[in-house]
Design an enzyme around this catalytic site. Structure first.
Site, PDB file in Angstrom:
ATOM      1  N   SER A 258      64.060  33.452 -12.367  1.00  0.00           N
ATOM      2  CA  SER A 258      63.085  34.469 -12.727  1.00  0.00           C
ATOM      3  C   SER A 258      63.020  34.712 -14.240  1.00  0.00           C
ATOM      4  O   SER A 258      62.875  33.756 -14.988  1.00  0.00           O
ATOM      5  CB  SER A 258      63.406  35.743 -11.950  1.00  0.00           C
ATOM      6  OG  SER A 258      62.227  36.431 -11.716  1.00  0.00           O
ATOM      7  N   TRP A 349      53.686  35.935  -6.842  1.00  0.00           N
ATOM      8  CA  TRP A 349      53.711  36.554  -8.177  1.00  0.00           C
ATOM      9  C   TRP A 349      54.077  35.505  -9.240  1.00  0.00           C
ATOM     10  O   TRP A 349      53.591  35.535 -10.357  1.00  0.00           O
ATOM     11  CB  TRP A 349      54.738  37.689  -8.142  1.00  0.00           C
ATOM     12  CG  TRP A 349      54.812  38.581  -9.323  1.00  0.00           C
ATOM     13  CD1 TRP A 349      55.908  38.785 -10.112  1.00  0.00           C
ATOM     14  CD2 TRP A 349      53.789  39.434  -9.856  1.00  0.00           C
ATOM     15  NE1 TRP A 349      55.636  39.707 -11.094  1.00  0.00           N
ATOM     16  CE2 TRP A 349      54.335  40.115 -10.956  1.00  0.00           C
ATOM     17  CE3 TRP A 349      52.456  39.674  -9.501  1.00  0.00           C
ATOM     18  CZ2 TRP A 349      53.612  41.036 -11.721  1.00  0.00           C
ATOM     19  CZ3 TRP A 349      51.723  40.589 -10.263  1.00  0.00           C
ATOM     20  CH2 TRP A 349      52.306  41.250 -11.353  1.00  0.00           C
ATOM     21  N   HIS A 399      61.342  35.733  -3.303  1.00  0.00           N
ATOM     22  CA  HIS A 399      61.806  35.570  -4.678  1.00  0.00           C
ATOM     23  C   HIS A 399      63.314  35.794  -4.722  1.00  0.00           C
ATOM     24  O   HIS A 399      63.776  36.930  -4.559  1.00  0.00           O
ATOM     25  CB  HIS A 399      61.079  36.626  -5.522  1.00  0.00           C
ATOM     26  CG  HIS A 399      61.355  36.528  -6.988  1.00  0.00           C
ATOM     27  ND1 HIS A 399      60.990  35.432  -7.740  1.00  0.00           N
ATOM     28  CD2 HIS A 399      61.955  37.387  -7.836  1.00  0.00           C
ATOM     29  CE1 HIS A 399      61.339  35.636  -8.991  1.00  0.00           C
ATOM     30  NE2 HIS A 399      61.930  36.810  -9.075  1.00  0.00           N
TER      31      HIS A 399
END
Ligand code: GCU
Length: 420
Positions: A258, A349, A399
């Site tokens: 991330s 996202w 995620h």
């Protein structure tokens, strides 16, 4: 991936993507027409024809990323020293050596302390090693009682019971699923990790705290943001790792999930000592193409996290078409070193498809340098890694970084390091 599955996930996640008055596009049909800049064309329009010319083009591209995206890393050098905080020669049931080391970074009378947690398999040979930041402190990576609870600033979090920006004992071992240390050691790799908040606490404080205190220079619109700071921190750990005799310094893999994947990519670009780079769901400002305007956008990331990039990056808020670079060129700057990019199905996202397309668009540079680049053309099915000099997978789920991801990274590292 089947189209129906893809749309079901779009529906599921769409509520997630409607925060703060901002509606993220997660509809492929609404992506504007866009043209990606060609990494193999110089700023003056001339083509890059060979390896020698790529070296010159590479410098040109790095300058653009510095000026317009991540900001410039200050030139000043720090003095680095280390001390051992704790060691367990029989960690993980005797399979590993565990150490926690404190790095002291000094400059102009100021200092910053960084704790590095190191696990090394018991091996007579030097080992390849993964270097990656952790999100919540070294004590969350393992249950080992000797690992210090981080004293650095942490984000308040109701679910973890953090209300005063301080972590605590109850969070020991809370991130085990992201850190399958036994499996990593079992496959003959070492792993080094540190809390990213030791390097630069992740909030907008006007660049006063963490390593910023070592560089009190006046800031301007191309001064570094936190991602570049975190990348710089990874290089300082590499300075230390070069002195660790059990580690094969030619086989250090920089990895990040991330926001920390964004930092790992930029670290790999700036520091050629990293032999391999892995981006796990790094998304916007990481591996995903910005000009697709899918999932998180430049405008959104700059407003949610104003301290991550340089101020100039804000010129491209809602104007991605004006960006002189896109993120496939960041990936290309890693060539010819092996690069692995991965996405998760429910993590729209981070724009999985934009990460995949970025791998394809980085490949001409890899090929110019005599490597395979990325061999795929079609978006792969779940859990079906596509492997070349650039590797990619998309797995089911959210995620996160998990054992499946790590297994793929280790397979990829085995493949490339054994070839050498
Ligand atoms: C947010 C942010 C992303 C980032 C992610 C993370 O979702 O918008 O850009 O990658 O946090 O770091 O987990």
């Amino acid at each position: 991936m089947k189209t129906t599955t893809f749309f079901a996930i779009l529906l599921l996640t769409s509520s997630m993507l409607h925060g703060q008055g901002f509606v993220a596009n997660i509809d492929e049909s609404k992506i504007p027409a866009y043209t990606l800049p060609d990494p193999l064309i110089f700023n003056n329009g001339q083509p890059v024809k060979n390896r020698q010319e790529w070296k010159i083009r590479r410098v040109e591209l790095i300058k653009i990323f510095e000026n317009e995206v991540y900001g410039k890393t200050p030139a000043g050098k720090v003095q680095l020293s280390s001390s051992l905080l704790s060691e367990d020669a029989g960690a993980l049931g005797g399979k590993a050596v565990r150490r926690e080391i404190q790095l002291r970074l000094k400059k102009d009378g100021k200092e910053v302390l960084i704790n590095v947690l190191l696990f090394l398999p018991k091996s007579v040979e030097k080992v390849p090693l993964f270097l990656a930041y952790n999100f919540n402190g070294n004590h969350t990576v393992s249950k080992d009682k000797d690992i210090e609870v981080t004293k650095s600033w942490v984000r308040n979090n109701a679910a973890s019971g953090i209300t005063d920006n301080k972590s605590n004992e109850s969070l020991r071992g809370s991130d085990l699923s992201s850190w399958p240390v036994s499996e990593i050691i079992g496959r003959g790799f070492g792993v080094a990790t540190l809390y990213y908040g030791d390097v630069d606490p992740d909030f907008d404080d006007g660049f006063q705290n963490g390593i910023n205190s070592l560089f009190p220079e006046k800031r301007d619109s191309s001064s570094w943001g936190s991602i570049a700071g975190w990348a710089w921190g990874l290089s300082r750990v590499m300075d230390y790792l070069e002195k660790v005799k059990e580690v094969d310094h030619k086989q250090v893999i920089v990895l990040g999930h991330s926001r920390l994947g964004k930092a790992a990519l930029w670290a790999g670009v700036n520091d050629l000592r990293f032999a391999m780079v892995i981006s796990n769901e790094s998304g916007c400002g990481g591996a995903a193409l910005s000009k697709r305007i899918f999932g998180e956008t430049v405008g959104r990331i700059n407003s949610s996290f104003p301290h991550w990039f340089c101020e100039n990056f804000r010129k491209y808020n809602n104007k991605e078409e004006n960006l002189p670079v896109d993120q496939h060129e960041l990936l290309a700057l890693l060539a010819p070193r092996p690069l692995y990019v991965c996405s998760a199905q429910e993590d729209l996202w981070s724009d999985p498809r934009g990460e995949f397309l970025s791998c394809i668009a980085a490949s001409p540079v890899y090929r110019l340098l005599g490597t395979e680049g990325f061999p795929g053309k079609d978006f792969p099915d779940l859990q079906q890694p596509v492997i070349g000099t650039i590797g990619y997978h998309i797995r089911s789920g959210k995620h996160a970084i998990n054992l499946y991801d790590w297994s793929c990274f280790m397979n990829f590292a085995d493949l490339h390091f054994k070839k050498q």
